[in-house]
Design a protein around this motif. Sequence first.
Motif, PDB file in Angstrom:
ATOM      1  N   MET A   1      64.706  40.550  16.000  1.00 23.06           N
ATOM      2  CA  MET A   1      63.876  39.361  15.745  1.00 23.06           C
ATOM      3  C   MET A   1      64.505  38.159  16.414  1.00 23.06           C
ATOM      4  O   MET A   1      65.704  38.078  16.574  1.00 23.06           O
ATOM      5  CB  MET A   1      63.778  39.108  14.228  1.00 23.06           C
ATOM      6  CG  MET A   1      63.124  40.229  13.465  1.00 23.06           C
ATOM      7  SD  MET A   1      61.401  40.471  13.921  1.00 23.06           S
ATOM      8  CE  MET A   1      60.686  38.976  13.257  1.00 23.06           C
ATOM      9  N   PHE A   2      63.657  37.207  16.801  1.00 16.86           N
ATOM     10  CA  PHE A   2      64.157  36.042  17.506  1.00 16.86           C
ATOM     11  C   PHE A   2      64.825  35.088  16.544  1.00 16.86           C
ATOM     12  O   PHE A   2      64.365  34.868  15.428  1.00 16.86           O
ATOM     13  CB  PHE A   2      63.022  35.288  18.219  1.00 16.86           C
ATOM     14  CG  PHE A   2      62.316  36.135  19.242  1.00 16.86           C
ATOM     15  CD1 PHE A   2      63.050  36.860  20.154  1.00 16.86           C
ATOM     16  CD2 PHE A   2      60.935  36.200  19.268  1.00 16.86           C
ATOM     17  CE1 PHE A   2      62.415  37.630  21.095  1.00 16.86           C
ATOM     18  CE2 PHE A   2      60.296  36.979  20.205  1.00 16.86           C
ATOM     19  CZ  PHE A   2      61.035  37.701  21.122  1.00 16.86           C
ATOM     20  N   LEU A 131      65.948  30.202  28.819  1.00 13.89           N
ATOM     21  CA  LEU A 131      65.431  31.483  28.328  1.00 13.89           C
ATOM     22  C   LEU A 131      66.349  32.058  27.249  1.00 13.89           C
ATOM     23  O   LEU A 131      65.888  32.615  26.250  1.00 13.89           O
ATOM     24  CB  LEU A 131      65.300  32.470  29.488  1.00 13.89           C
ATOM     25  CG  LEU A 131      64.140  32.210  30.457  1.00 13.89           C
ATOM     26  CD1 LEU A 131      64.288  33.064  31.706  1.00 13.89           C
ATOM     27  CD2 LEU A 131      62.797  32.480  29.789  1.00 13.89           C
ATOM     28  N   ARG A 132      67.642  31.908  27.457  1.00 21.59           N
ATOM     29  CA  ARG A 132      68.584  32.374  26.436  1.00 21.59           C
ATOM     30  C   ARG A 132      68.433  31.566  25.149  1.00 21.59           C
ATOM     31  O   ARG A 132      68.520  32.119  24.048  1.00 21.59           O
ATOM     32  CB  ARG A 132      70.023  32.270  26.956  1.00 21.59           C
ATOM     33  CG  ARG A 132      70.357  33.244  28.072  1.00 21.59           C
ATOM     34  CD  ARG A 132      71.822  33.163  28.453  1.00 21.59           C
ATOM     35  NE  ARG A 132      72.679  33.641  27.369  1.00 21.59           N
ATOM     36  CZ  ARG A 132      74.012  33.528  27.370  1.00 21.59           C
ATOM     37  NH1 ARG A 132      74.624  32.939  28.380  1.00 21.59           N
ATOM     38  NH2 ARG A 132      74.719  33.979  26.360  1.00 21.59           N
ATOM     39  N   VAL A 136      64.674  35.248  24.092  1.00 26.69           N
ATOM     40  CA  VAL A 136      63.782  36.312  24.544  1.00 26.69           C
ATOM     41  C   VAL A 136      64.618  37.368  25.263  1.00 26.69           C
ATOM     42  O   VAL A 136      65.664  37.068  25.827  1.00 26.69           O
ATOM     43  CB  VAL A 136      62.683  35.760  25.485  1.00 26.69           C
ATOM     44  CG1 VAL A 136      61.751  34.846  24.723  1.00 26.69           C
ATOM     45  CG2 VAL A 136      63.278  35.026  26.669  1.00 26.69           C
ATOM     46  N   PRO A 137      64.188  38.635  25.241  1.00 26.25           N
ATOM     47  CA  PRO A 137      64.957  39.690  25.915  1.00 26.25           C
ATOM     48  C   PRO A 137      64.912  39.492  27.423  1.00 26.25           C
ATOM     49  O   PRO A 137      63.842  39.251  27.995  1.00 26.25           O
ATOM     50  CB  PRO A 137      64.242  40.983  25.492  1.00 26.25           C
ATOM     51  CG  PRO A 137      62.849  40.549  25.142  1.00 26.25           C
ATOM     52  CD  PRO A 137      62.977  39.163  24.575  1.00 26.25           C
ATOM     53  N   GLU A 204      55.282  35.437  27.411  1.00 29.41           N
ATOM     54  CA  GLU A 204      54.973  36.844  27.661  1.00 29.41           C
ATOM     55  C   GLU A 204      56.048  37.749  27.060  1.00 29.41           C
ATOM     56  O   GLU A 204      55.749  38.765  26.426  1.00 29.41           O
ATOM     57  CB  GLU A 204      54.885  37.079  29.171  1.00 29.41           C
ATOM     58  CG  GLU A 204      54.615  38.519  29.566  1.00 29.41           C
ATOM     59  CD  GLU A 204      54.666  38.693  31.073  1.00 29.41           C
ATOM     60  OE1 GLU A 204      55.055  39.782  31.525  1.00 29.41           O
ATOM     61  OE2 GLU A 204      54.334  37.734  31.803  1.00 29.41           O
ATOM     62  N   LEU A 205      57.315  37.377  27.238  1.00 27.57           N
ATOM     63  CA  LEU A 205      58.408  38.174  26.695  1.00 27.57           C
ATOM     64  C   LEU A 205      58.427  38.130  25.178  1.00 27.57           C
ATOM     65  O   LEU A 205      58.794  39.102  24.512  1.00 27.57           O
ATOM     66  CB  LEU A 205      59.739  37.680  27.264  1.00 27.57           C
ATOM     67  CG  LEU A 205      59.934  37.878  28.770  1.00 27.57           C
ATOM     68  CD1 LEU A 205      61.180  37.146  29.242  1.00 27.57           C
ATOM     69  CD2 LEU A 205      60.023  39.354  29.114  1.00 27.57           C
TER      70      LEU A 205
END
Length: 676
Positions: A1-2, A131-132, A136-137, A204-205
Amino acid sequence: MFKKILGLVLAGSITLSIAVPQTFANDISNHQMKTELTYWANKGVILPDSKGNYNPNKMVTRGEFASYIARALELPTSTKYKFSDVKGSQLIREVQAAAGAGILSGYPDGTFRPNDKITRQQMAGMLYNALRYLDVPLEESAINFKDKDRIYYSFTKGVATSVHYDIIRGDSSFKDGIYFKPKDSATIGHAAAFLYRMYFKAEELKDNPVVDPEPPVVKPPVVTPPAVDTSFYVATISKGNITKNSTKYSSFEQANSAYGSSYNLVYQGDKIVKMSSGLAYAAKTTAKTTSVYATKDFKNQISYAAEGEEFKYIGTGINDNNQIYVIVKIADAVGYAKLADVTLVPTSLIEDQNDYSVSNGILSHKVYNQLTKKAGRYDVGPAPSFMVPGVKYYSHDGVHFYNSSNQLVGTYYPYFQFASVRQPSNYTADELNAIINSELAKRQAMGGDYVNATSTSKLIGLGPVMKEMEEKYHVNALFILAAAIHESNFGMSDKAHKINNLFGIAVYDHDVANAGTKYDSPADSVRAFVNNVLNVGYIPQGNYKAQGAVPGNKTTGINVNYASDPYWGAKIAGHMYRIDTANGNKEYGKGRLAMIVNNQYAVNVRTEPYVGATTLSYSYKVKNLGESGEFGYPVVIVDETTGTDGYIWYKVYSDAKAPADYVWVRSDNVNVLPGY
């Protein structure tokens, strides 16, 4: 989970089909990046000038791009970082917010340089960190650009991720391949497009996360931590016994006024903050390192050291911001450390510490970590004549040695530690390969981690590429080999085997999860070490990290800024000495070592031994020479002559990246090292 909910950032239901408003600023309506620019303009991320224009073809600055990210991601206010050159309340808030989110960082001198044009590789780095931040993966692609060697090592992961997700694209207009152009600037239009692609790629990610299922969250019981005692006390220490006075002081100044007459310790709570004698060491911190600064207000980092490493303790004080500082010496450089970043140990409580000793004519150094309580030992080189077996010697810089009574007994500069890496090796490519094979055979005989070293080590066969780097780019091949041996554990480390990274490139103490830069082959790692690391940041004069083209220590040389290990340079030199001794002594003592000393003015070096408008090659900037005043820029003298001005001029190996092999420096700016 984020850890962070991206939906709160990407407000509303967003798809990749964006309705473009019908009203445009005059300079957006016909622009190639019209969609992206208009989107960010309507969001208030990219702002117009006083005439209502957005200037999409204007080069974007570091400050502007940081502001775009802060507004786009609605970053929370942060005061964790403060940059001395960021002015204006809105810019300060936005840059600090981005820094607090881990998206950007400044320079070691405490600046951010917001008005500098941002480069493509810097943008890739910030977008990767964004992004980190969004949790997100992420995946990355191999970097295959024709100019990949120009990408600075700390930006390689950002570039690789941008390439994988088509955020920043290469230039395919060249006949010989695609170029990334890492050091080129970018326009506001480009910035809008890159940020736009990153933004929606994150959405999207988020919708398609690749994560392992998590077990149910069990909330721990709420425990109220005990109140922290911030009062100051004075105490006495005698024969290892501490007697703490019960009187509380509200400030360091008050406690310090009672120190010195009847008391020789000052505490804040349970932490010693001042003592009459002892040692300091780098404390356990989130950064995993302790910085030493040139000023009492913690500006202009001199150097740094890993947790548990020793400093010489000099004193304690308080600055104008009411912050307590500890004065320490790292190698031979005296500076200031934050109180929270160091631990003080009074002399009578020292259990063990670093020391030097002599055995069979060889000087060895025992390094004791004050946190882990573990010790290691490495050979430095031949012992100087003033040292005798059976006696312990002490030194913070590896040059000035003291006895147990703190009396200076002698000065000794280990050859390979202070010999310029610009000096070419006397070993051929075939000989280097033979040395590698011999070293691996010795290790394999030890067993353990070295089983099958002769067939699986990533060092095998690298002699030719190391020699090629020396011949083309002027970095000693034996030094390259020694650094690879040290950093990759003879080519057997996990990073060597998994990502072909032989030098710990882009591996940081504070980010243990970061695997470092991945290379297609071990040879590519060698090329990157020379071209992207040493010849970019650590050797050519003009770069803030360039403190001399030698392994060195924490006052001069590559070690000042390259490694958190204060003895990295000495250990590399130890490998060079050991290898050279076992293979005919082809290099030890072959150069005449000297230091360019300049603590007040820059020293010009020239292509010919005279002062002229056309002879200037480059300048050695003013540097900290250390407490002894001896640690300037190390050079190797290869010749000398008397100039037309009557002065002796020395011919030395050039520290410049190109093109001259040698330069000349006037002798009144040079100290020849004792013994050479």
